[in-house]
Design an enzyme around this catalytic site. Structure first.
Site, PDB file in Angstrom:
ATOM      1  N   HIS A  69       0.835  -1.199   0.000  1.00 21.00           N
ATOM      2  CA  HIS A  69       0.000   0.000   0.000  1.00 21.00           C
ATOM      3  C   HIS A  69       0.878   1.262   0.000  1.00 21.00           C
ATOM      4  O   HIS A  69       0.661   2.188  -0.781  1.00 21.00           O
ATOM      5  CB  HIS A  69      -0.915  -0.016   1.230  1.00 21.00           C
ATOM      6  CG  HIS A  69      -1.763   1.193   1.384  1.00 21.00           C
ATOM      7  ND1 HIS A  69      -3.082   1.230   1.010  1.00 21.00           N
ATOM      8  CD2 HIS A  69      -1.485   2.429   1.877  1.00 21.00           C
ATOM      9  CE1 HIS A  69      -3.572   2.430   1.257  1.00 21.00           C
ATOM     10  NE2 HIS A  69      -2.623   3.177   1.801  1.00 21.00           N
ATOM     11  N   GLU A  70       1.877   1.273   0.882  1.00 18.17           N
ATOM     12  CA  GLU A  70       2.760   2.446   0.965  1.00 18.17           C
ATOM     13  C   GLU A  70       3.631   2.577  -0.287  1.00 18.17           C
ATOM     14  O   GLU A  70       3.952   3.685  -0.712  1.00 18.17           O
ATOM     15  CB  GLU A  70       3.624   2.381   2.220  1.00 18.17           C
ATOM     16  CG  GLU A  70       2.844   2.357   3.527  1.00 18.17           C
ATOM     17  CD  GLU A  70       1.793   3.443   3.654  1.00 18.17           C
ATOM     18  OE1 GLU A  70       2.015   4.563   3.159  1.00 18.17           O
ATOM     19  OE2 GLU A  70       0.738   3.170   4.258  1.00 18.17           O
ATOM     20  N   HIS A  73       1.751   4.563  -2.852  1.00 20.55           N
ATOM     21  CA  HIS A  73       1.932   6.006  -2.629  1.00 20.55           C
ATOM     22  C   HIS A  73       3.290   6.448  -3.164  1.00 20.55           C
ATOM     23  O   HIS A  73       3.411   7.460  -3.857  1.00 20.55           O
ATOM     24  CB  HIS A  73       1.879   6.341  -1.129  1.00 20.55           C
ATOM     25  CG  HIS A  73       0.533   6.254  -0.507  1.00 20.55           C
ATOM     26  ND1 HIS A  73      -0.524   7.048  -0.871  1.00 20.55           N
ATOM     27  CD2 HIS A  73       0.074   5.464   0.504  1.00 20.55           C
ATOM     28  CE1 HIS A  73      -1.585   6.753  -0.128  1.00 20.55           C
ATOM     29  NE2 HIS A  73      -1.248   5.783   0.714  1.00 20.55           N
TER      30      HIS A  73
END
Length: 152
Positions: A69-70, A73
């Site tokens: 998920h990170e 980003h």
């Protein structure tokens, strides 16, 4: 048991190549000050911070999900595309990489550290439940304007 910092860095680099076909050239570290989130991507230095409780509570698979998920980003920000949660590019990349949209809850809402205080009106008997303390000299009953008294 949590991975060492070097192992966390290596895992992040491996996931980046495996799922995004792009290198992760910055730092991945644990941040025990994170309370309610599984991880965060820092825009200023492009590092990824991970809450160590994620692996303790849910295991390695959830940690991998947080890292992916990170990394979404990270890679979108580096490329100058929409990296925020509401952006279309971000949502598409989450789906392509099989990354979770949210982290599992790290703090239970039921186990709130605040105790519930119960106040009753001395005139009409109406009861009020509050998490915060009520100044009984200043506040009155909303129904009959009688005095309040803490009963618990």
């Amino acid at each position: 048991m949590n991975l060492s910092i070097d192992a966390l860095q290596a895992l992040t680099e491996t996931l980046s190549i495996e799922w995004f076909q792009k290198p992760f050239a910055h730092k991945a570290v644990y941040n025990s000050r994170l309370q309610t989130t599984g991880g965060r991507y820092m825009l200023s230095d492009h590092s990824i911070q991970v809450n160590p409780m994620v692996e303790d509570l849910y295991g390695r698979e959830e940690l991998i999900g947080v890292l992916k998920h990170e990394l979404c980003h990270y890679h979108l920000h580096i490329e100058g595309r929409g990296y925020k949660h509401g952006d279309h590019d971000f949502k598409d990349l989450l789906l392509k990489t099989d990354s979770p949209r949210y982290c599992k809850p790290l703090k239970s809402r039921e186990t709130s550290s605040r105790k519930i205080r119960i106040y009753t009106c001395t005139n009409c008997g109406l009861q009020y439940e509050r998490k915060r303390r009520v100044d009984t000299k200043r506040f009155r009953c909303g129904k009959c304007h009688g005095k309040l008294k803490e009963i618990q």
